[in-house]
Scaffold this motif. Structure first.
Motif, mmCIF file in Angstrom:
data_model
loop_
_atom_site.group_PDB
_atom_site.id
_atom_site.type_symbol
_atom_site.label_atom_id
_atom_site.label_comp_id
_atom_site.label_asym_id
_atom_site.label_seq_id
_atom_site.Cartn_x
_atom_site.Cartn_y
_atom_site.Cartn_z
ATOM 1 N N LYS A 1 0.814 -1.222 0.000
ATOM 2 C CA LYS A 1 0.000 0.000 0.000
ATOM 3 C C LYS A 1 0.847 1.271 0.000
ATOM 4 C CE LYS A 1 -3.667 -2.366 -0.264
ATOM 5 N NZ LYS A 1 -4.293 -2.475 -1.608
ATOM 6 N N GLN A 2 2.163 1.139 0.215
ATOM 7 C CA GLN A 2 3.048 2.296 0.135
ATOM 8 C C GLN A 2 3.551 2.533 -1.290
ATOM 9 O OE1 GLN A 2 3.335 4.177 2.931
ATOM 10 N NE2 GLN A 2 1.911 2.630 3.715
ATOM 11 N N ALA A 3 3.344 1.566 -2.171
ATOM 12 C CA ALA A 3 3.824 1.700 -3.554
ATOM 13 C C ALA A 3 2.919 2.641 -4.337
ATOM 14 C CB ALA A 3 3.876 0.332 -4.223
ATOM 15 N N ALA A 4 3.471 3.222 -5.392
ATOM 16 C CA ALA A 4 2.696 4.144 -6.233
ATOM 17 C C ALA A 4 1.571 3.406 -6.940
ATOM 18 C CB ALA A 4 3.622 4.798 -7.260
ATOM 19 N N SER A 5 0.429 4.066 -7.071
ATOM 20 C CA SER A 5 -0.702 3.522 -7.815
ATOM 21 C C SER A 5 -0.737 4.137 -9.208
ATOM 22 C CB SER A 5 -2.014 3.787 -7.082
ATOM 23 O OG SER A 5 -2.192 5.187 -6.886
ATOM 24 N N VAL A 6 -1.373 3.427 -10.138
ATOM 25 C CA VAL A 6 -1.286 3.781 -11.565
ATOM 26 C C VAL A 6 -2.672 3.805 -12.184
ATOM 27 C CG1 VAL A 6 -0.259 3.161 -13.789
ATOM 28 C CG2 VAL A 6 0.955 2.621 -11.664
ATOM 29 N N TYR A 7 -2.891 4.796 -13.056
ATOM 30 C CA TYR A 7 -4.100 4.867 -13.879
ATOM 31 C C TYR A 7 -3.667 5.009 -15.333
ATOM 32 C CZ TYR A 7 -8.306 6.732 -16.098
ATOM 33 O OH TYR A 7 -9.369 6.937 -16.952
ATOM 34 N N ILE A 8 -4.155 4.116 -16.196
ATOM 35 C CA ILE A 8 -3.819 4.150 -17.624
ATOM 36 C C ILE A 8 -5.112 4.125 -18.424
ATOM 37 C CG2 ILE A 8 -2.554 3.026 -19.497
ATOM 38 C CD1 ILE A 8 -0.879 1.579 -17.384
ATOM 39 N N GLN A 9 -5.275 5.060 -19.351
ATOM 40 C CA GLN A 9 -6.455 5.069 -20.204
ATOM 41 C C GLN A 9 -6.050 5.164 -21.666
ATOM 42 O OE1 GLN A 9 -8.743 8.584 -19.004
ATOM 43 N NE2 GLN A 9 -7.818 9.808 -20.620
ATOM 44 N N ALA A 10 -6.959 4.707 -22.538
ATOM 45 C CA ALA A 10 -6.701 4.732 -23.976
ATOM 46 C C ALA A 10 -7.984 5.006 -24.732
ATOM 47 C CB ALA A 10 -6.113 3.401 -24.441
ATOM 48 N N ASN A 11 -7.828 5.584 -25.937
ATOM 49 C CA ASN A 11 -8.932 5.734 -26.898
ATOM 50 C C ASN A 11 -9.934 6.805 -26.507
ATOM 51 O OD1 ASN A 11 -10.631 3.074 -28.817
ATOM 52 N ND2 ASN A 11 -10.103 5.168 -29.380
ATOM 53 N N VAL A 12 -9.456 7.890 -25.875
ATOM 54 C CA VAL A 12 -10.322 9.055 -25.642
ATOM 55 C C VAL A 12 -10.711 9.683 -26.970
ATOM 56 C CG1 VAL A 12 -10.315 11.419 -24.746
ATOM 57 C CG2 VAL A 12 -9.620 9.524 -23.274
ATOM 58 N N HIS A 13 -9.797 9.665 -27.932
ATOM 59 C CA HIS A 13 -10.123 10.054 -29.304
ATOM 60 C C HIS A 13 -10.488 8.788 -30.079
ATOM 61 C CE1 HIS A 13 -7.524 13.875 -28.767
ATOM 62 N NE2 HIS A 13 -8.791 14.182 -28.661
ATOM 63 N N GLY A 14 -11.613 8.815 -30.773
ATOM 64 C CA GLY A 14 -12.191 7.605 -31.335
ATOM 65 C C GLY A 14 -11.305 6.837 -32.289
ATOM 66 N N ALA A 15 -10.529 7.538 -33.121
ATOM 67 C CA ALA A 15 -9.702 6.858 -34.123
ATOM 68 C C ALA A 15 -8.364 6.388 -33.566
ATOM 69 C CB ALA A 15 -9.459 7.792 -35.311
ATOM 70 N N GLU A 16 -8.059 6.754 -32.333
ATOM 71 C CA GLU A 16 -6.735 6.491 -31.774
ATOM 72 C C GLU A 16 -6.766 5.185 -30.981
ATOM 73 O OE1 GLU A 16 -5.278 10.033 -29.861
ATOM 74 O OE2 GLU A 16 -5.847 11.287 -31.558
ATOM 75 N N VAL A 17 -6.726 4.081 -31.716
ATOM 76 C CA VAL A 17 -7.038 2.778 -31.137
ATOM 77 C C VAL A 17 -5.828 1.986 -30.648
ATOM 78 C CG1 VAL A 17 -9.189 2.541 -32.430
ATOM 79 C CG2 VAL A 17 -7.052 1.742 -33.455
ATOM 80 N N GLN A 18 -4.623 2.358 -31.044
ATOM 81 C CA GLN A 18 -3.453 1.550 -30.723
ATOM 82 C C GLN A 18 -3.225 1.422 -29.216
ATOM 83 O OE1 GLN A 18 -1.757 -0.482 -32.371
ATOM 84 N NE2 GLN A 18 0.318 -0.665 -31.561
ATOM 85 N N GLY A 19 -3.629 2.419 -28.458
ATOM 86 C CA GLY A 19 -3.474 2.344 -27.008
ATOM 87 C C GLY A 19 -4.203 1.170 -26.398
ATOM 88 N N ASN A 20 -5.310 0.750 -27.007
ATOM 89 C CA ASN A 20 -6.018 -0.438 -26.515
ATOM 90 C C ASN A 20 -5.152 -1.686 -26.658
ATOM 91 O OD1 ASN A 20 -8.507 1.021 -26.034
ATOM 92 N ND2 ASN A 20 -8.804 1.020 -28.252
ATOM 93 N N ALA A 21 -4.444 -1.779 -27.778
ATOM 94 C CA ALA A 21 -3.546 -2.916 -27.991
ATOM 95 C C ALA A 21 -2.388 -2.899 -27.000
ATOM 96 C CB ALA A 21 -3.010 -2.905 -29.430
#
Length: 376
Positions: free
Chosen positions: A36-56
């Motif tokens: 619980k002392q380690a850093a936590s992470v948030y990662i998101q992808a595809n906020v722009h519809g055509a930008e799909v590579q982040g999902n892969a």
């Protein structure tokens, strides 16, 4: 909730509703850390519809994470904008702008100006806290501000609701990675000036160093309030590092899925997470040259005339001053000196991305290029 494997759990987040009542949701994959002392992470992808590579990339990253010891919580949100993803016209995805307001989906995030403008008053009410307690209280303030905004009696726009919901998830993390692509683009990332050194962990050759300020995008929304808190505390003699890191990763071109390439980018993210102690095992960054420039030196070339465009300069390859970027073809002026016009720049540069279409109006943004490039 459906168990994906021994580490990842799938849930969903509600982002809005369609006119017919269907709920817009995105999947959320959570790897729960044991420290619980380690850093936590948030990662998101595809906020722009055509930008799909982040999902892969998220897919490949999750597969890799199954084989590592996870210290800090990791939350992955692919397909983060279902409305934009489904905004199609023929074979093309149009989802860069909210179709209701015309605003860029990645410029809808909430500006915490009231908090950061009066950071001294907020700090005075919390100055007795330890650093960790101070960070928890400030994080709580940011989350409360987002929820208050969502609950205001006048309501919020469709795009702003989606952005606030994603932003609320991001504010709970210590590391925020927003995965995008360009139109026709080389890989590059945006990093705040105070975090420039950590750009060297990702498998990305070019970094744009952005000012430590809010400009509307997710990365800025995540780090800017914390930068302001750190700066104020330093001014009164209380010193600590900025507690939140945020990067935007531009993973080459839109309308493209490449799983082999995605694994290389996932390995770069894994190296960064290793560096930050989110996973216990050591993952070395890819051996490669890395280059940067300041955002003020990231220049746009606009079409001097309308026409049909031949893009001559390869993205990600240095270009000397005077070398040809584009040829502008005007068949309506065949036989004159204006039928074919070569366009170049008066300085050395690295073309990073160019417009997707070969048919342009006068003033169209043809290229974005890095100038005054330095080694990272």
């Amino acid at each position: 909730m459906a168990v994906i494997d021994s580490k990842a759990v799938m849930s969903s987040v509600e982002l809005g509703e369609l006119a017919t009542g269907q709920r817009l949701t995105a999947p959320v994959y959570t790897f729960e850390g044991h420290d619980k002392q380690a850093a936590s992470v948030y990662i998101q992808a595809n906020v722009h519809g055509a930008e799909v590579q982040g999902n892969a990339v998220i897919y490949q990253l999750m597969r890799l994470l199954e084989n590592y010891t996870i210290a800090g919580d990791i939350h992955c949100v692919p397909l983060a904008n279902p409305l934009g993803i489904n905004q199609k016209s023929g074979e093309f995805t149009l989802g860069r702008f909210d179709p209701i307001t015309g605003i860029n989906w990645n410029r809808e995030y909430f500006d915490h100006s009231p908090v950061v403008a009066d950071i001294a008053t907020w700090y005075q009410a919390h100055q007795q806290l330890t650093n960790n307690e101070l960070f928890d209280a400030f994080r709580g303030q940011l989350l409360t501000s987002c929820q208050t905004r969502l609950a205001q009696p006048w309501g919020v726009s469709t795009g702003h609701r989606l952005a606030l919901t994603l932003q609320s998830m991001a504010h709970k993390a210590d590391i925020v990675l927003d995965l995008h692509t360009g139109p026709k683009s080389a890989k590059h990332l945006y990093c705040p000036e105070y975090d420039m050194a950590d750009a060297r962990w990702f498998s990305i050759p070019y970094a744009l160093v952005i000012p430590n300020e809010f400009g509307g995008a997710m990365d800025e929304a995540a780090f800017y309030p914390w930068w302001q808190l750190q700066q104020y505390c330093a001014s009164i003699g209380r010193n600590f590092n900025v507690p939140v890191s945020a990067f935007t990763l531009e993973l080459a071109s839109q309308e493209r899925i490449d799983l082999v390439d995605a694994k290389q980018d996932a390995l770069g993210i894994l190296a960064y997470l290793s560096h930050r102690g989110v996973i216990k095992e050591h993952v070395a960054p890819k051996v490669m040259s890395r280059w940067g420039c300041y955002l003020a030196d990231y220049k746009k070339l606009h079409a001097p005339r309308a026409g049909m465009v031949e893009y001559c300069a390869a993205v990600g390859k240095p270009l000397a001053a005077g070398q040809n970027l584009v040829n502008l073809l005007r068949l309506d002026q065949y036989g004159s000196e204006y039928a074919l016009t070569a366009v170049s720049l008066p300085c050395d540069c690295v073309p990073i991305l160019h417009f997707a279409s070969a048919s342009v109006h006068q003033g169209t943004e043809l290229y974005k290029v890095m100038t005054n490039v330095f080694s990272l």
